[in-house]
Design a protein around this motif. Sequence first.
Motif, PDB file in Angstrom:
ATOM      1  N   SER A 147     -15.905 -88.427 -39.131  1.00 31.08           N
ATOM      2  CA  SER A 147     -16.843 -87.299 -39.143  1.00 31.08           C
ATOM      3  C   SER A 147     -18.262 -87.755 -38.858  1.00 31.08           C
ATOM      4  CB  SER A 147     -16.775 -86.563 -40.482  1.00 31.08           C
ATOM      5  OG  SER A 147     -15.500 -86.005 -40.691  1.00 31.08           O
ATOM      6  N   THR A 176     -19.908 -83.284 -32.584  1.00 29.15           N
ATOM      7  CA  THR A 176     -19.421 -81.927 -32.829  1.00 29.15           C
ATOM      8  C   THR A 176     -18.116 -82.035 -33.584  1.00 29.15           C
ATOM      9  OG1 THR A 176     -20.419 -81.169 -30.743  1.00 29.15           O
ATOM     10  CG2 THR A 176     -18.832 -79.705 -31.797  1.00 29.15           C
ATOM     11  N   GLU A 177     -18.010 -81.295 -34.673  1.00 29.27           N
ATOM     12  CA  GLU A 177     -16.819 -81.344 -35.517  1.00 29.27           C
ATOM     13  C   GLU A 177     -16.273 -79.931 -35.685  1.00 29.27           C
ATOM     14  OE1 GLU A 177     -15.492 -83.058 -39.928  1.00 29.27           O
ATOM     15  OE2 GLU A 177     -17.534 -83.321 -39.158  1.00 29.27           O
ATOM     16  N   HIS A 212     -14.400 -73.596 -37.665  1.00 26.24           N
ATOM     17  CA  HIS A 212     -15.698 -73.848 -38.290  1.00 26.24           C
ATOM     18  C   HIS A 212     -16.322 -75.041 -37.569  1.00 26.24           C
ATOM     19  CE1 HIS A 212     -18.784 -73.914 -41.365  1.00 26.24           C
ATOM     20  NE2 HIS A 212     -18.599 -75.223 -41.463  1.00 26.24           N
ATOM     21  N   LEU A 216     -19.375 -77.652 -36.620  1.00 28.31           N
ATOM     22  CA  LEU A 216     -20.548 -78.345 -37.138  1.00 28.31           C
ATOM     23  C   LEU A 216     -21.173 -79.138 -36.003  1.00 28.31           C
ATOM     24  CD1 LEU A 216     -22.372 -79.355 -39.469  1.00 28.31           C
ATOM     25  CD2 LEU A 216     -20.671 -81.150 -39.874  1.00 28.31           C
ATOM     26  N   TYR A 217     -22.445 -78.841 -35.708  1.00 28.96           N
ATOM     27  CA  TYR A 217     -23.170 -79.527 -34.637  1.00 28.96           C
ATOM     28  C   TYR A 217     -24.151 -80.519 -35.251  1.00 28.96           C
ATOM     29  CZ  TYR A 217     -21.509 -75.556 -31.854  1.00 28.96           C
ATOM     30  OH  TYR A 217     -20.734 -74.601 -31.246  1.00 28.96           O
ATOM     31  N   ARG A 218     -24.133 -81.741 -34.722  1.00 31.33           N
ATOM     32  CA  ARG A 218     -25.096 -82.763 -35.145  1.00 31.33           C
ATOM     33  C   ARG A 218     -25.976 -83.101 -33.943  1.00 31.33           C
ATOM     34  NH1 ARG A 218     -20.289 -84.587 -37.716  1.00 31.33           N
ATOM     35  NH2 ARG A 218     -20.475 -84.614 -40.000  1.00 31.33           N
ATOM     36  N   LEU A 220     -28.476 -80.035 -39.222  1.00 34.20           N
ATOM     37  CA  LEU A 220     -27.104 -79.655 -38.943  1.00 34.20           C
ATOM     38  C   LEU A 220     -27.000 -78.143 -38.822  1.00 34.20           C
ATOM     39  CD1 LEU A 220     -25.180 -81.965 -41.441  1.00 34.20           C
ATOM     40  CD2 LEU A 220     -25.688 -82.392 -39.055  1.00 34.20           C
ATOM     41  N   THR A 221     -26.237 -77.682 -37.866  1.00 35.69           N
ATOM     42  CA  THR A 221     -26.025 -76.253 -37.681  1.00 35.69           C
ATOM     43  C   THR A 221     -24.533 -75.953 -37.777  1.00 35.69           C
ATOM     44  OG1 THR A 221     -25.960 -76.550 -35.272  1.00 35.69           O
ATOM     45  CG2 THR A 221     -28.072 -75.949 -36.256  1.00 35.69           C
ATOM     46  N   HIS A 222     -24.222 -74.788 -38.333  1.00 37.69           N
ATOM     47  CA  HIS A 222     -22.841 -74.384 -38.535  1.00 37.69           C
ATOM     48  C   HIS A 222     -22.580 -73.095 -37.770  1.00 37.69           C
ATOM     49  CE1 HIS A 222     -22.265 -77.195 -41.986  1.00 37.69           C
ATOM     50  NE2 HIS A 222     -23.574 -77.018 -42.104  1.00 37.69           N
TER      51      HIS A 222
END
Length: 341
Positions: free
Chosen positions: A206, A211-212, A225, A227-229, A235-237
């Motif tokens: 992770s 991008t997760e 769902h 998750l952008y790093r 962090l943005t969701h």
Amino acid sequence: LRQVLVVGEIVDAPPLPCGGAGQWVVTPSEGVRRGTRRILEMLESLLALGGLVLLRDSVEWEGRSLLKALIKKSALCGEQVHILGCEVSEEEFREGFDSNINSRLVYHDLFRDPLNWSETGETLPGGPLEALRALCRRTDPGPVTIALDSLSWLLLHLPCTTLCQTLHTLSHQDSCHGDSSPGEQVHVLGLLHEELHGPGPLGVLSSLAQTEVTLSGAMGQASAHILYRRPQQRLTHQTQWFSILPDFSLELQGGPPLEPQPYPDPRVPSMDPTTHLTFNLRLSKKEREAKDSLTLPFQFSSEKQQALLCPGLGQATSHIFYEPDAYDDLDQEDPDDDLDV
């Protein structure tokens, strides 16, 4: 006025400057265009940052279909697509893609004979680790997408530290060249079955991912769902509800309806929460009067109040008042009289 046919609705419109009478003009509705734009935005957002895109699925919600949808998106954009297949055969993986997409896929087969036991020469030399390192040494120009199906299989055959180092090298190939442009980013798509691994490998992978995507769902609908790093940003969701069509196209959905919460019936008396307690939380009238008449030890007596409010003439300004308590044990004899000098 002639009528213009719009998908899903008919509206009145002025006559067109050209065309014969009685012609129908077919155009996509705004809702269809907006839905298509949202689907493209979702796929593009998953591939926008480059680096490692981690797809975490489970037994209830498989992620290979979303992996193939991203592969199709990359192939249609003209990128080179390399696939390291470990869990399913090449025929099964290519199933569902049209000939145009399959012609752009470079398949590296680790499914038939991953450890080269048959010695037929058809397997990749060096096993999975050498196959990953060969992808790291590629010199083909232009953007590239590398799909790993799956990271769980690789974790079972390679040390976690070795795999993470190789993934870091793979996902940062574009940053190794100073003249690389954003259009030459390397996308590494990794499918991970999170239920097969402990918190250690999951946490390390992770942290490597830009991008997760965690797949889940409710009431038969799948959700992602995301998750952008982004570098030097918070962090943005984002959560997207979707379904994948047989040709690996995405269809966005609005999510399942919220379950209605039952409202209490005013005709039904509410239950007293103190009914079945082994102790009483309420005071009787006699107990309440005894409580109100009780003098607490920190309260002033009338003698203290009079002495403080109305001091006499020549009286010292400070006094010590001691009120014996009922449990005080006062001894009139001095236990330390033998210590007097």
